[in-house]
Design a protein around this motif. Structure first.
Motif: not given
Length: 259
Positions: A43-53, A78-90
Motif C-alpha cells: 500500500a505504501i508503494t502504491v501511495l508513492c506511485e500515485k502521489f509522488p509529490k 477508487s484510484e488505489l488499485d483496490g486497496i482497502s481504506l483500512s490498509k491505506i490507514r495502516a
C-alpha cells in the motif's frame, strides 16, 4: 549513540527490501504477520506511485504531510488499485511513524497535500511530539535487535568447547602460580567426615537408661523428647514423652539427650 541510531535507521530502510523478499515466498508458507506487513508495504508503494509529490521512499524527498490527509485519500480510494481504506490507514500510519519521516517534521517545515501543494507549517508542538515518537521507535527497534541477537546466539552443550577455546589456563609466570597452588593446598582443610556436631545425641545403652534420664525417641525420621519412666526390660524401655504420652519402645530407638 548517533552510530546506533544510524544503524537502526538503516534497518528501518531495509524493511522495504525485506518486504520485497517476502513477496517471493509462497503464500502457504507465510505467517499472518508477514502477509500483513507485505500488504501494508504494498500500500505504501502504491501511495508513492500515485502521489509522488506527497509520498516517497527517498529520504531527501520525504515531506511532512497535510493534517487529515486520510480524508483526502478517501476521495481517491477508487484510484488505489483496490486497496482497502483500512490498509491505506495502516500504510499512512507506518509511513508517518518511520524514522525518516519523523526526522523531517521540524518547526516551520511546510506540510503538503496529495498534489504536493504547501498547505500549512509544522508547529513547535508537532515537532516535540515527533521527537518523542522517534525516541519510542528507536527504543522499540533496539529491544527487537537485542531479542534477535538473543534468539540467534549459538548454544553450546555442557561439554562442548566454544570457538577459540584451546583448553586450560596457561599462565606466563608458572612459578607464581605454583606457589599460589601450594599455599591453597596447605591453607584449605577439608572437614573430617567423622566429626560430630556439638551436643549431638548418641545411641543409648541399657545401663544408661535409668529412671528420669532425658532421652530422644526416634519416630518417623525425627526425634521426640522424653524421659525414662521405668528401667529397661528385655531390651525395651518405658518412656514418658514431653507431650505426656507414655510409650514402650526398643532400646535401639532411644538416644541420649545432651543438654
Amino acid at each position: 549513540m548517533e552510530n546506533q541510531e544510524k544503524r537502526i535507521e538503516t534497518e528501518v530502510v531495509a524493511e522495504v527490501q525485506t518486504a520485497k523478499a517476502d513477496s517471493a515466498v509462497p503464500e502457504a508458507d507465510k505467517d499472518p504477520q508477514a502477509m500483513r506487513r507485505e500488504s501494508i508495504q504494498k500500500a505504501i508503494t502504491v501511495l508513492c506511485e500515485k502521489f509522488p509529490k506527497a509520498f516517497s521512499l527517498k529520504q531527501e524527498e520525504i515531506k511532512p504531510l497535510k493534517i487529515g490527509i486520510i480524508n483526502d485519500l478517501k476521495e481517491k480510494i477508487s484510484e488505489l488499485d483496490g486497496i482497502s481504506l483500512s490498509k491505506i490507514r495502516a500504510a499512512v500510519r507506518k509511513y508517518t511513524y518511520s524514522i525518516q519521516y519523523l526526522d523531517v517534521v521540524k518547526e516551520g517545515a511546510k506540510r503538503v497535500d496529495l498534489d504536493g501543494n504547501e498547505v500549512s507549517e509544522v508547529t513547535k508542538e508537532h515537532e516535540d511530539y515527533s521527537q518523542e515518537q522517534k525516541k519510542l521507535v528507536l527504543e522499540k527497534l533496539k529491544e527487537q535487535s537485542k531479542l534477535k541477537l538473543k534468539i540467534n546466539k549459538p548454544k553450546f552443550a555442557k561439554n562442548d568447547k566454544k570457538p577459540g577455546f584451546k583448553g586450560g589456563f596457561k599462565p606466563k609466570n608458572k612459578k607464581v602460580v605454583s606457589e599460589v597452588r601450594v599455599k591453597r593446598r596447605f591453607t584449605f582443610t577439608k572437614p573430617a567426615s567423622n566429626v560430630k556436631p556439638v551436643n549431638a545425641p548418641v545411641q543409648a545403652k541399657v545401663e544408661d537408661l535409668v529412671k528420669g534420664t532425658s532421652v530422644l525417641v526416634s519416630s518417623n525420621n525425627r526425634f521426640v523428647k522424653g524421659s525414662v519412666s521405668e528401667e529397661p526390660k528385655q531390651n525395651t524401655v518405658t518412656i514418658t514423652l514431653d507431650t505426656g504420652l507414655t510409650v514402650c519402645v526398643p532400646v535401639a530407638r532411644v538416644m541420649l539427650r545432651k543438654e
